[in-house]
Design an enzyme around this catalytic site. Structure first.
Site, PDB file in Angstrom:
ATOM      1  N   ARG A 165      -5.008  10.620  -3.821  1.00  0.00           N
ATOM      2  CA  ARG A 165      -3.603  10.940  -3.537  1.00  0.00           C
ATOM      3  C   ARG A 165      -3.372  12.368  -3.025  1.00  0.00           C
ATOM      4  NH1 ARG A 165      -3.180   6.127  -4.221  1.00  0.00           N
ATOM      5  NH2 ARG A 165      -1.384   5.069  -5.130  1.00  0.00           N
ATOM      6  N   SER A 239       5.017   4.632  -7.678  1.00  0.00           N
ATOM      7  CA  SER A 239       4.460   5.301  -8.867  1.00  0.00           C
ATOM      8  C   SER A 239       5.028   6.712  -8.957  1.00  0.00           C
ATOM      9  CB  SER A 239       2.945   5.433  -8.770  1.00  0.00           C
ATOM     10  OG  SER A 239       2.334   4.184  -8.712  1.00  0.00           O
ATOM     11  N   GLU A 337       4.090  12.367  -8.883  1.00  0.00           N
ATOM     12  CA  GLU A 337       3.423  11.964  -7.650  1.00  0.00           C
ATOM     13  C   GLU A 337       4.295  12.195  -6.400  1.00  0.00           C
ATOM     14  OE1 GLU A 337       1.773  10.018  -4.486  1.00  0.00           O
ATOM     15  OE2 GLU A 337       3.331   8.888  -5.506  1.00  0.00           O
TER      16      GLU A 337
HETATM   17  N1  EPU Z   1      -0.468  -0.464 -17.222  1.00  0.00           N
HETATM   18  C1  EPU Z   1       0.173  -0.586 -18.417  1.00  0.00           C
HETATM   19  N2  EPU Z   1       1.527  -0.626 -18.423  1.00  0.00           N
HETATM   20  C2  EPU Z   1       2.258  -0.551 -17.291  1.00  0.00           C
HETATM   21  C3  EPU Z   1       1.596  -0.435 -16.063  1.00  0.00           C
HETATM   22  C4  EPU Z   1       0.223  -0.392 -16.044  1.00  0.00           C
HETATM   23  O1  EPU Z   1      -0.452  -0.661 -19.458  1.00  0.00           O
HETATM   24  O2  EPU Z   1       3.484  -0.606 -17.400  1.00  0.00           O
HETATM   25  C5  EPU Z   1      -1.936  -0.433 -17.199  1.00  0.00           C
HETATM   26  C6  EPU Z   1      -2.504  -1.820 -17.055  1.00  0.00           C
HETATM   27  O3  EPU Z   1      -3.428  -1.993 -18.069  1.00  0.00           O
HETATM   28  C7  EPU Z   1      -3.220  -1.854 -15.744  1.00  0.00           C
HETATM   29  C8  EPU Z   1      -3.428  -0.383 -15.427  1.00  0.00           C
HETATM   30  O4  EPU Z   1      -2.395   0.317 -16.124  1.00  0.00           O
HETATM   31  O5  EPU Z   1      -4.446  -2.497 -15.845  1.00  0.00           O
HETATM   32  C9  EPU Z   1      -3.323  -0.078 -13.952  1.00  0.00           C
HETATM   33  O6  EPU Z   1      -2.104  -0.583 -13.470  1.00  0.00           O
HETATM   34  P1  EPU Z   1      -1.942  -1.053 -11.949  1.00  0.00           P
HETATM   35  O7  EPU Z   1      -3.080  -1.916 -11.569  1.00  0.00           O
HETATM   36  O8  EPU Z   1      -0.567  -1.594 -11.789  1.00  0.00           O
HETATM   37  O9  EPU Z   1      -2.143   0.249 -11.142  1.00  0.00           O
HETATM   38  P2  EPU Z   1      -1.609   1.742 -11.342  1.00  0.00           P
HETATM   39  O10 EPU Z   1      -2.779   2.597 -11.652  1.00  0.00           O
HETATM   40  O11 EPU Z   1      -0.458   1.784 -12.257  1.00  0.00           O
HETATM   41  C10 EPU Z   1      -2.046   2.376  -8.868  1.00  0.00           C
HETATM   42  C11 EPU Z   1      -1.297   3.123  -7.807  1.00  0.00           C
HETATM   43  C12 EPU Z   1      -0.287   2.207  -7.126  1.00  0.00           C
HETATM   44  C13 EPU Z   1      -1.044   1.019  -6.534  1.00  0.00           C
HETATM   45  C14 EPU Z   1      -1.773   0.306  -7.676  1.00  0.00           C
HETATM   46  C15 EPU Z   1      -2.604  -0.867  -7.193  1.00  0.00           C
HETATM   47  C16 EPU Z   1      -1.251   5.432  -8.568  1.00  0.00           C
HETATM   48  C17 EPU Z   1      -0.433   6.516  -9.168  1.00  0.00           C
HETATM   49  N3  EPU Z   1      -0.629   4.267  -8.404  1.00  0.00           N
HETATM   50  O12 EPU Z   1      -1.104   2.053  -9.863  1.00  0.00           O
HETATM   51  O13 EPU Z   1       0.330   2.936  -6.085  1.00  0.00           O
HETATM   52  O14 EPU Z   1      -0.169   0.143  -5.879  1.00  0.00           O
HETATM   53  O15 EPU Z   1      -2.679   1.232  -8.322  1.00  0.00           O
HETATM   54  O16 EPU Z   1      -3.768  -0.453  -6.599  1.00  0.00           O
HETATM   55  O17 EPU Z   1      -2.418   5.649  -8.239  1.00  0.00           O
HETATM   56  C18 EPU Z   1       2.218   4.295  -5.480  1.00  0.00           C
HETATM   57  O18 EPU Z   1       1.440   5.211  -5.267  1.00  0.00           O
HETATM   58  O19 EPU Z   1       3.460   4.434  -5.292  1.00  0.00           O
HETATM   59  C19 EPU Z   1       1.707   3.010  -5.986  1.00  0.00           C
HETATM   60  C20 EPU Z   1       2.534   2.014  -6.322  1.00  0.00           C
END
Ligand code: EPU
Length: 342
Positions: A165, A239, A337
């Site tokens: 990022r 995010s 972010e």
């Molecule tokens: N999780 C929770 N609770 C929640 C959300 C997530 O426990 O409310 C845990 C879950 O266990 C899940 C893990 O967090 O397995 C990861 O969640 P997710 O796969 O939804 O991905 P993220 O790390 O929250 C990142 C990016 C997103 C991108 C997704 C999918 C960042 C900050 N965010 O989210 O990017 O779409 O992976 O690859 O790196 C953005 O940048 O605006 C964005 C949406």
């Protein structure tokens, strides 16, 4: 060159908050961009370039300078061989429309980044990423206008300082370069497993075994639409916090106290932890905060939503409540972010 005065910035952020810009102009070509910047320089005004505002939080005091909206168009295949195609995309193009166009040509590499809001020009700034892919994987070079030296140049991938990022456009060279276009090298071969867990689970569940760029795009769109709010109807910036990177020993300590905490290896001795998990387990999933009019999305706690906030101050107050609680409970300080401007 059409320069407007006293323009609301809330309409230039998908969070729909913030003050006014003293001036705002749209740049539809490289030459127009150069003209606009020189207009601002002659008047000793500060200037800023933006795309569609999907990753911007504007301060309430607004911007006492010139905001330039990048509208530079272009989607073109400029070179091809047996295995790959080189494409040029204008900085003002909508990112997802560019992905749809590449997929329609059966080119692979950015289908994992389907439905990410924003423009092509904004994509390298924060090295957009999702479902195990990031822009840096396919990006060859970035075409920029160097506002310091008043010239156009190309910056190769290796020189962009891409990381999770981030890039030099967000750090060491913040504000210096304006991204006029990007050059990507896309593949004619198909995307191949292993895929990101959530994506593989979706493919299994729907019996998809033919991994075409179009099928992957369809899967990513389905997953994103089910978890993330649509900025057209719900004001948000995606995010709101980055996934913090902490030491392995600190992670082991947290894991012993909270066995279900989520983390992934992030280089030697480092672990990237799920900020969404931290926010949810600090009690902030699907929370509607009366004081500030802000909320967290019920299906993804990492997304802050403006329900009826009056100002950016409300958003920042809600942000602080989350940061404070997460720090108190887990000893991790979350970092915002989206960019806070100016
Ligand atoms: N999780 C929770 N609770 C929640 C959300 C997530 O426990 O409310 C845990 C879950 O266990 C899940 C893990 O967090 O397995 C990861 O969640 P997710 O796969 O939804 O991905 P993220 O790390 O929250 C990142 C990016 C997103 C991108 C997704 C999918 C960042 C900050 N965010 O989210 O990017 O779409 O992976 O690859 O790196 C953005 O940048 O605006 C964005 C949406």
């Amino acid at each position: 060159m059409n320069i407007r005065e006293d323009v609301s910035l809330a309409t230039h952020s998908t969070m729909r908050l913030g003050g006014k810009a003293r001036y705002l102009a749209e740049a539809g070509s490289d030459t127009e961009l150069q003209e606009i910047v020189n207009w601002a320089k002659e008047r000793q005004l500060k200037f800023i370039i933006i795309g569609q505002g999907s990753n911007i939080v504007w301060r309430d005091e607004g911007f006492d300078g010139l905001v330039i909206v990048n509208n530079i168009p272009g989607k073109e295949i400029v070179a091809e061989d047996e295995t790959s195609a080189t494409v040029i995309l204008g900085g003002g193009e909508n990112w997802d429309e560019a992905v749809a166009w590449a997929v329609s040509k059966d080119l692979s590499g950015i289908e994992f980044l389907s439905l990410i809001p924003g423009t092509v020009g904004a994509a390298p700034v924060q090295n957009i990423g999702a479902y195990g892919a990031e822009l840096a994987d396919t990006l060859k070079e970035v075409g920029v206008y160097d506002t310091q030296n008043d010239c156009f140049e190309s910056i190769l991938n290796e020189s962009c300082k891409f990381s999770y990022r981030s890039s030099r456009f967000k750090s060491s060279d913040k504000g210096r370069y304006m991204i006029t276009h990007v050059v990507l090298r896309l593949n004619k071969s198909r995307p191949a497993p292993p895929f990101y867990d959530a994506l593989q689970a979706y493919l299994d569940e729907h019996g998809v075994t033919d991994f075409t760029p179009a099928n992957i795009r369809e899967a990513v769109i389905a997953i994103r639409s089910s978890k993330l709010p649509d900025w057209r109807t719900v004001a948000n910036n995606g995010s709101f916090f980055t996934n913090p990177i902490i030491s392995q020993s600190r992670f082991d300590e947290l894991k012993s106290q909270h066995p279900d905490i989520k983390g992934w290896p992030a280089g030697k001795g480092k672990v990237k932890i799920a900020a969404g998990w931290l926010v949810e387990n600090a009690g902030f999933k699907g929370v509607h905060d009366e004081d500030t009019g802000m909320a967290t999305w019920e299906k993804q706690a990492l997304v802050l939503v403006n329900e009826h906030a009056r100002s950016t101050a409300d958003l920042l107050a809600f942000r602080q409540k989350i940061i404070f609680k997460v720090d108190e409970l887990f000893g991790v300080v979350l970092e915002q972010e989206p960019e806070l401007l100016p």
